[in-house]
Design an enzyme around this catalytic site. Structure first.
Site, PDB file in Angstrom:
ATOM      1  N   HIS A 186       0.827  -1.209   0.000  1.00 40.05           N
ATOM      2  CA  HIS A 186       0.000   0.000   0.000  1.00 40.05           C
ATOM      3  C   HIS A 186       0.861   1.258   0.000  1.00 40.05           C
ATOM      4  O   HIS A 186       0.653   2.176  -0.803  1.00 40.05           O
ATOM      5  CB  HIS A 186      -0.917  -0.008   1.222  1.00 40.05           C
ATOM      6  CG  HIS A 186      -1.648   1.272   1.467  1.00 40.05           C
ATOM      7  ND1 HIS A 186      -2.996   1.424   1.211  1.00 40.05           N
ATOM      8  CD2 HIS A 186      -1.228   2.484   1.940  1.00 40.05           C
ATOM      9  CE1 HIS A 186      -3.368   2.656   1.514  1.00 40.05           C
ATOM     10  NE2 HIS A 186      -2.308   3.318   1.962  1.00 40.05           N
ATOM     11  N   GLU A 187       1.813   1.313   0.903  1.00 37.97           N
ATOM     12  CA  GLU A 187       2.608   2.531   1.036  1.00 37.97           C
ATOM     13  C   GLU A 187       3.518   2.761  -0.173  1.00 37.97           C
ATOM     14  O   GLU A 187       3.667   3.888  -0.647  1.00 37.97           O
ATOM     15  CB  GLU A 187       3.418   2.493   2.334  1.00 37.97           C
ATOM     16  CG  GLU A 187       2.561   2.572   3.587  1.00 37.97           C
ATOM     17  CD  GLU A 187       1.696   3.817   3.644  1.00 37.97           C
ATOM     18  OE1 GLU A 187       2.091   4.846   3.069  1.00 37.97           O
ATOM     19  OE2 GLU A 187       0.608   3.757   4.223  1.00 37.97           O
ATOM     20  N   HIS A 190       1.761   4.366  -3.042  1.00 32.65           N
ATOM     21  CA  HIS A 190       1.655   5.824  -3.027  1.00 32.65           C
ATOM     22  C   HIS A 190       2.759   6.442  -3.888  1.00 32.65           C
ATOM     23  O   HIS A 190       2.575   7.482  -4.523  1.00 32.65           O
ATOM     24  CB  HIS A 190       1.764   6.358  -1.595  1.00 32.65           C
ATOM     25  CG  HIS A 190       0.484   6.292  -0.823  1.00 32.65           C
ATOM     26  ND1 HIS A 190      -0.685   6.887  -1.239  1.00 32.65           N
ATOM     27  CD2 HIS A 190       0.196   5.710   0.376  1.00 32.65           C
ATOM     28  CE1 HIS A 190      -1.638   6.669  -0.350  1.00 32.65           C
ATOM     29  NE2 HIS A 190      -1.130   5.948   0.638  1.00 32.65           N
ATOM     30  N   TYR A 201      -3.952  14.867  -2.466  1.00 30.44           N
ATOM     31  CA  TYR A 201      -4.278  14.097  -1.273  1.00 30.44           C
ATOM     32  C   TYR A 201      -5.313  14.800  -0.400  1.00 30.44           C
ATOM     33  O   TYR A 201      -5.058  15.151   0.754  1.00 30.44           O
ATOM     34  CB  TYR A 201      -3.002  13.805  -0.480  1.00 30.44           C
ATOM     35  CG  TYR A 201      -3.124  12.635   0.470  1.00 30.44           C
ATOM     36  CD1 TYR A 201      -3.314  11.349  -0.002  1.00 30.44           C
ATOM     37  CD2 TYR A 201      -3.038  12.824   1.844  1.00 30.44           C
ATOM     38  CE1 TYR A 201      -3.417  10.269   0.861  1.00 30.44           C
ATOM     39  CE2 TYR A 201      -3.130  11.759   2.723  1.00 30.44           C
ATOM     40  CZ  TYR A 201      -3.324  10.482   2.224  1.00 30.44           C
ATOM     41  OH  TYR A 201      -3.430   9.418   3.094  1.00 30.44           O
ATOM     42  N   GLU A 210      -5.805   6.918  -1.786  1.00 30.14           N
ATOM     43  CA  GLU A 210      -5.801   5.828  -0.808  1.00 30.14           C
ATOM     44  C   GLU A 210      -6.358   4.539  -1.405  1.00 30.14           C
ATOM     45  O   GLU A 210      -5.852   3.446  -1.143  1.00 30.14           O
ATOM     46  CB  GLU A 210      -6.615   6.234   0.425  1.00 30.14           C
ATOM     47  CG  GLU A 210      -5.872   7.155   1.373  1.00 30.14           C
ATOM     48  CD  GLU A 210      -4.669   6.478   2.005  1.00 30.14           C
ATOM     49  OE1 GLU A 210      -4.760   5.282   2.353  1.00 30.14           O
ATOM     50  OE2 GLU A 210      -3.627   7.141   2.133  1.00 30.14           O
ATOM     51  N   ASP A 283      -9.032  14.326   8.373  1.00 30.85           N
ATOM     52  CA  ASP A 283      -8.397  13.303   7.541  1.00 30.85           C
ATOM     53  C   ASP A 283      -8.318  13.761   6.079  1.00 30.85           C
ATOM     54  O   ASP A 283      -8.613  13.007   5.167  1.00 30.85           O
ATOM     55  CB  ASP A 283      -9.173  11.989   7.660  1.00 30.85           C
ATOM     56  CG  ASP A 283      -8.487  10.816   6.959  1.00 30.85           C
ATOM     57  OD1 ASP A 283      -7.252  10.831   6.857  1.00 30.85           O
ATOM     58  OD2 ASP A 283      -9.213   9.907   6.513  1.00 30.85           O
ATOM     59  N   HIS A 288      -9.224   8.377   4.110  1.00 35.65           N
ATOM     60  CA  HIS A 288      -9.204   6.982   4.548  1.00 35.65           C
ATOM     61  C   HIS A 288     -10.607   6.423   4.770  1.00 35.65           C
ATOM     62  O   HIS A 288     -10.779   5.210   4.898  1.00 35.65           O
ATOM     63  CB  HIS A 288      -8.421   6.834   5.860  1.00 35.65           C
ATOM     64  CG  HIS A 288      -6.953   7.066   5.735  1.00 35.65           C
ATOM     65  ND1 HIS A 288      -6.391   8.318   5.920  1.00 35.65           N
ATOM     66  CD2 HIS A 288      -5.925   6.226   5.446  1.00 35.65           C
ATOM     67  CE1 HIS A 288      -5.081   8.229   5.765  1.00 35.65           C
ATOM     68  NE2 HIS A 288      -4.770   6.977   5.469  1.00 35.65           N
TER      69      HIS A 288
END
Length: 369
Positions: A186-187, A190, A201, A210, A283, A288
């Site tokens: 996932h990271e 990005h 974002y 995300e 957020d 998210h």
């Protein structure tokens, strides 16, 4: 909620870039407020983690990301499609990248976090190389850098525009953030988004940012395990929670809102349909939270098509990401782009083309014209 408004569409200036952490701030804030003696360490760690996540410089929308020349000095010297990994140890400080402890091709150490990070970076590189013919994060063989043991009981993992960073967790709510392959994938995804669509974002573009990372995080895990779409869990962050938490993961792509239901953490708040889209200023506009809506569309599509999710559904999403998508794309724009990508790759009358449209209809998204 009807239609497909884009909360950021009227903004005249580029939005700031942010650290992309796997644990949303609202969940850390909830843990930080705990006054239960048994979870005192978790509460302290959450407060620290909220303060320790500092903003880093990300490329502004419309700008071309340039690579750090120090880390790129060896780029191109290895065979195309071969990873070049370096794992560093912050030794419970916030110093990046920290002390180099393992380079590409070196034997494993006794440190489980180092091994998991090294293997996870390799698994992520393998998915993009083998399924999408992409050479590393930037498509040009970018070396992959990660730091483990960041901070003191740090409750997060993040991509900061330059590298991966993993905390060890607090041991009461969260385990080490290298313990979940979907988190690592996932990271790093990005970074792929950063080099391609560079989705802003915040708001709907941020939720798509995300979402794309959840998609490829899940595919990294499935590809490494040899799982097909039907047998996969479609959980993001499975294994992160300790046994004290009533929950399976941070998010469920196939059934948003069901990943956890815990007396301490509360119930997973992700919506599964656009009618329940959450308007919020927290957020970064609910990035998210609202990512659950397109997540469900993708996971449903992959299961409906069957087989390995990276072979059809994943290809459509990858084509969309690299196909000139707007940095401020909303859900409707993204849906239209995936439908067009399915038609371009598989044909207008194909099973894939029809299934993509059906998946978006399931979650209440009407593609823009």
């Amino acid at each position: 909620m009807n239609g497909s408004p884009n909360p950021s569409s009227s903004m005249p200036t580029p939005a700031p870039r942010h650290v992309c952490g796997i644990v949303p701030p609202w969940l850390l804030e909830r843990i930080a407020e705990l006054d239960t003696p048994q979870l005192a360490r978790a509460a302290s760690a959450a407060r620290y983690s909220l303060l320790a996540t500092r903003p880093y410089r990300f490329p502004e929308p419309g700008s071309e990301r340039t690579t750090d020349p120090v880390r790129s000095a060896t780029a191109g010297k290895r065979p195309v499609g071969t990873p070049e990994r370096s794992i560093h140890d912050a030794r419970r400080t916030e110093t990046l990248p920290g002390t180099l402890v393992r380079s590409e091709g070196e034997p494993a150490t006794s440190d489980a976090a180092v091994s998991a990070a090294y293997d996870g970076l390799g698994d992520t590189h393998a998915l993009f190389a083998e399924a999408f013919a992409r050479d590393s994060i930037d498509g040009r063989g970018l070396p992959l850098l990660a730091t483990v043991h960041y901070g003191d009981d740090y409750d997060n993992a993040f991509w900061n525009g330059e590298q991966m960073v993993f905390g060890d967790g607090d041991g009461e709510v969260f385990r080490s953030f290298t313990s979940s392959l979907s988190v690592i994938g996932h990271e790093l995804a990005h970074g792929v988004t950063q080099y391609t669509a560079n989705l802003v974002y915040e708001g709907q573009p941020g939720a798509l940012n995300e979402h794309v990372s959840d998609v490829f995080g899940a595919l990294v895990e499935q590809h490494a395990r040899g799982e097909d779409a039907a047998s996969a869990s479609w959980l993001i962050g499975e294994g992160l929670f300790t046994d004290e938490v009533e929950g399976n993961a941070l998010r469920s792509m196939l059934a948003p809102g069901t990943a956890y239901d815990d007396d301490v953490l509360g119930k997973d708040p992700q919506p599964a349909h656009f009618d329940d889209y959450i308007e919020t200023t927290d957020d970064n506009g609910g990035v998210h939270l609202n990512s659950g809506i397109p997540n469900r569309a993708f996971a449903t599509l992959a299961v409906a098509l069957g087989g390995n999710a990276w072979e059809r559904a994943g290809l459509i999403w990858y084509d969309t990401l690299v196909g000139g998508l707007s940095e401020r794309a909303d859900f409707a724009t993204f849906a239209a782009a995936t439908i067009a990508a399915a038609a371009a790759r598989f044909g207008v009358d194909s099973e894939e083309h029809a299934a993509v449209g059906q998946a978006w209809a399931l979650v209440g998204i009407e593609p823009s014209a």
